[in-house]
Structure formats: C-alpha cells, structure tokens
Design an enzyme around this catalytic site. Structure first.
Site, PDB file in Angstrom:
ATOM      1  N   TYR A  65       0.846  -1.196   0.000  1.00 22.54           N
ATOM      2  CA  TYR A  65       0.000   0.000   0.000  1.00 22.54           C
ATOM      3  C   TYR A  65       0.880   1.244   0.000  1.00 22.54           C
ATOM      4  CZ  TYR A  65      -3.503  -3.432   1.582  1.00 22.54           C
ATOM      5  OH  TYR A  65      -4.315  -4.527   1.704  1.00 22.54           O
ATOM      6  N   HIS A 134       0.584 -11.845   1.115  1.00 24.16           N
ATOM      7  CA  HIS A 134      -0.481 -11.033   0.509  1.00 24.16           C
ATOM      8  C   HIS A 134      -1.088 -11.719  -0.719  1.00 24.16           C
ATOM      9  CE1 HIS A 134      -1.711  -6.541  -0.241  1.00 24.16           C
ATOM     10  NE2 HIS A 134      -2.722  -7.363  -0.379  1.00 24.16           N
ATOM     11  N   PRO A 214     -15.799  -5.882   2.926  1.00 22.09           N
ATOM     12  CA  PRO A 214     -17.116  -6.381   3.341  1.00 22.09           C
ATOM     13  C   PRO A 214     -18.261  -5.500   2.865  1.00 22.09           C
ATOM     14  CG  PRO A 214     -16.031  -5.298   5.187  1.00 22.09           C
ATOM     15  CD  PRO A 214     -15.022  -5.373   4.066  1.00 22.09           C
ATOM     16  N   GLY A 216     -18.232  -4.248  -0.260  1.00 18.54           N
ATOM     17  CA  GLY A 216     -18.155  -4.229  -1.722  1.00 18.54           C
ATOM     18  C   GLY A 216     -17.386  -3.042  -2.260  1.00 18.54           C
ATOM     19  N   PHE A 219     -19.587   0.037  -2.320  1.00 16.17           N
ATOM     20  CA  PHE A 219     -20.856   0.012  -3.057  1.00 16.17           C
ATOM     21  C   PHE A 219     -22.053  -0.043  -2.111  1.00 16.17           C
ATOM     22  CE2 PHE A 219     -24.342  -2.232  -5.180  1.00 16.17           C
ATOM     23  CZ  PHE A 219     -24.514  -1.441  -6.301  1.00 16.17           C
ATOM     24  N   PHE A 220     -21.927  -0.816  -1.033  1.00 13.80           N
ATOM     25  CA  PHE A 220     -23.050  -0.946  -0.112  1.00 13.80           C
ATOM     26  C   PHE A 220     -23.136   0.223   0.878  1.00 13.80           C
ATOM     27  CE2 PHE A 220     -22.665  -5.362  -1.576  1.00 13.80           C
ATOM     28  CZ  PHE A 220     -23.973  -5.554  -2.002  1.00 13.80           C
ATOM     29  N   SER A 221     -22.252   1.184   0.712  1.00 18.30           N
ATOM     30  CA  SER A 221     -22.351   2.414   1.510  1.00 18.30           C
ATOM     31  C   SER A 221     -23.209   3.454   0.795  1.00 18.30           C
ATOM     32  CB  SER A 221     -20.962   2.997   1.779  1.00 18.30           C
ATOM     33  OG  SER A 221     -20.191   2.104   2.534  1.00 18.30           O
ATOM     34  N   GLY A 223     -24.081   3.053  -2.926  1.00 24.19           N
ATOM     35  CA  GLY A 223     -24.726   2.584  -4.139  1.00 24.19           C
ATOM     36  C   GLY A 223     -24.031   3.043  -5.407  1.00 24.19           C
TER      37      GLY A 223
END
Length: 348
Positions: A65, A134, A214, A216, A219-221, A223
């Site tokens: 990172y 990793h 977790p 996505g 995305f699940f925050s 959309g």
C-alpha cells in the site's frame, strides 16, 4: 440504532493459536493508496487513534500500500504513548511493484525475510502480530515460503502467520508446515465464492477468517452513485462491477438491500456489514474508511441483529443478481494460487 459511543466492540479469538482481536477491524489501505490520492496524514492518524479508543484495535496494512507509505503512516500513529500495546497489527508481504507499475508476486525465503525486516522498520515495532502472504507466488512451493515465516516466528519477529487469497489446497499445505492463524479473503453480500470450499477448510483447520471489502468496495455504503465521485486515480473505477453495463443491474441489488435497511432502522452499509458479522465468531471484517463518521457507522453495525430468515432474504437479493467479476484479472486471486510441489524446489 444505538449511538456509536454506546456500542461496545467485542473481542474474538482469531484462529486457534491464541490471537485475540476486536470483532471489527480497520482496513487502512485507502488512507494511502488505490482509493484516490493519499489522505492528509494528521487526519488519518487522528482516525486511527479514534478507532483504537473506540475498541477497534485490529489494524490492517501491507507493504504494497503506497508502496510502503501506509506502513509508515501506521508507524507514526503507533508512536503515541502506550498505543502499541493496545493494538493487534497485521501487515503483508509478497507483492512487489516494478518500475513500470506492474505487480510481481514473490515468496522466496530471502524476499520474505527482507520484506519482514522492512515492515518492522517502517512500522517502528520489533514484532508483527499477524504477518500475511499477501498473494501466493505460484513459482515457489508454499512449504518453502511458510518455512521461512516459521523461522521468523521462532526468532520473535512475527507472532502469527496468515495467508491472503489462497485456495483451500494451498491453505492445507501451508498449515501442515506451521499453523496458519488467519486467511484474509474478500467476503461480502456480492462476493461469496469463498463459501463453497475455502471457508469450510478454514473452519476444519481452526483458522480464523478476515473479510476484506465487506462493503463491496464502498458500493453498499452509497450505491451506484459512488462511481461518479471516484477520482481518476481510484482503482475501483476500472472494476467490472462498476462499469456501465453492469452498474444498472447492480443498482437493483443496492435498492433492495437499502429498502430492507430502512425497515430495520439502519443504513445500507450497516446492514451489509452486519451480514458479514453474522457469519460466525471466527470471522472479522475489516472495512476501510477515511472518515470518522463512516467509522462510527461501521461500529454501530455491531448492534444490528439479523434473524436467519433475514439473512436468507438478504442473500436472495444479491446472490444470483450481481453483474461482473470481482477483478478483470483473476491471476492474483485464490483461483490461481496453486504452487509447485516442494520436491521441485532447488534452494539458491
């Protein structure tokens, strides 16, 4: 919904080797890399301190990172008095960024040792709590890589060994050389391929499961609209599930999850995170964030309770309806992590 301050973060045993962590971890990657430009260092250090004070003490990073800059950031955050003793520090090795920016996977013993020494220096610690490979080097027998990690455990430089994106057979071979404490894998409402073989293997062997992405990749925050807010440097912009041809179908998944969240009195991200948290006491999700308010929302997901019926309903929304693969290239995932037999290895 309970306020974040009122939610106590439980502790769980990760694996069967003695490591104990917070039931929710903090993925630190996005603070420094891949999700757009690096975020302001003072703000990220303050966020890490806030997380630890809230009881989220399992911190996840990697030498990839940045490269290296995220470990340096965590090292600075850990300089606060007494903080090192409060956290469980996980980092990773095995992905080397070449001059042209393409990743190379390495698992040779000399590389393993040099990578560990580098991480110890950047983090400013004398021992890493959980050290993951990793990505799996398909040129080097997994037994050879784990053999070197075993030496590092014996020398007190690392406490526990982990793997990331490893197949079930690779996990078994590694575990036969030295007990594996945790396997990190992508697991969420829209990434469930690990449930068939990898999760059962981990449970059979007493290995803990650390779920990255977790939510996505965010995305699940928020959309599908999140795609419009991503910077050009954000690698998610190129992921198959975020492409126009797939986004419309995936938007319908988000809408259904969002409607259920509204009924439950929580946010969509809290519902998606609660689903992962309900997978078992051997699972620790590590959502990443760069904002205190989002972190607080994630912690509050610990108080969202789901019945078996609600779990099934949630799964029905996503399982067969997600469009697009996780990545364009599966080369660097568990689906391509088999290594040659140990008999083929000739030490240099």
């Amino acid at each position: 919904m309970a306020s974040p301050a009122a939610v106590a973060v439980p502790r769980i045993k990760l694996g069967s080797q003695g490591l104990e962590v917070s039931a929710l971890g903090l993925g630190c990657m996005g603070m420094s890399a891949f999700y757009g430009p690096p975020k302001p260092e003072p703000e990220m250090i303050a966020l890490i301190h806030h997380a630890v004070a809230a009881g989220v003490t399992f911190l996840d990073t990697s030498d990839f990172y940045g490269p290296h800059t995220n470990e340096i950031l965590l090292g600075k955050a850990l300089q606060a008095a007494g903080l090192r003793e409060k956290v469980q520090l996980a980092t990773k090795f095995g992905v080397l960024t070449t001059a042209d920016g393409t990743p190379e996977i390495h698992g040779e013993p000399a590389y393993v040792r040099a990578a560990c020494e580098g991480s110890l220096q950047r983090l400013g610690v004398d021992c890493i709590d959980l050290y993951y490979q990793h990505r799996i080097d398909t040129k080097v027998p997994i037994e050879v890589t784990i053999g070197e990690l075993k030496k590092l455990v014996e020398e007190g430089k690392i406490k526990y060994i982990g793997l990331s994106e490893a197949s079930a057979s690779t996990i078994r071979r590694a575990h036969a050389v030295h007990p594996i404490t945790a396997v990190q894998l992508e697991w969420s409402l829209w990434s469930r391929d690990v449930e068939e073989d990898i999760v059962p293997t981990c449970r059979e062997l007493g290995i803990g499961i650390v779920a990255y992405c977790p939510l996505g990749g965010g995305f699940f925050s928020s959309g599908p609209k999140m795609v419009n807010t991503l910077s050009e440097q954000d690698f998610r912009k190129g992921l198959p599930r975020f492409q126009t041809e797939n986004l419309e179908k995936n938007a319908m998944v988000f809408e259904r999850v969002s409607a259920m969240a509204a009924k439950k009195g929580c946010t969509t991200s809290q519902l998606a995170l609660a689903w992962v948290l309900h997978q078992g006491s051997d699972v620790c999700p590590i959502p990443g964030t760069t904002k205190v308010e989002n972190f607080n929302q994630n912690v509050a997901a610990l108080s969202v309770k789901l019945t078996p019926e609600e779990m099934t309903e949630l799964e029905s929304y996503a399982s067969a309806n997600v469009a697009g693969d996780r990545y364009h290239n599966i080369v660097y995932t568990w689906q391509n992590s088999e290594t040659p037999p140990v008999s083929s290895w000739k030490a240099e």
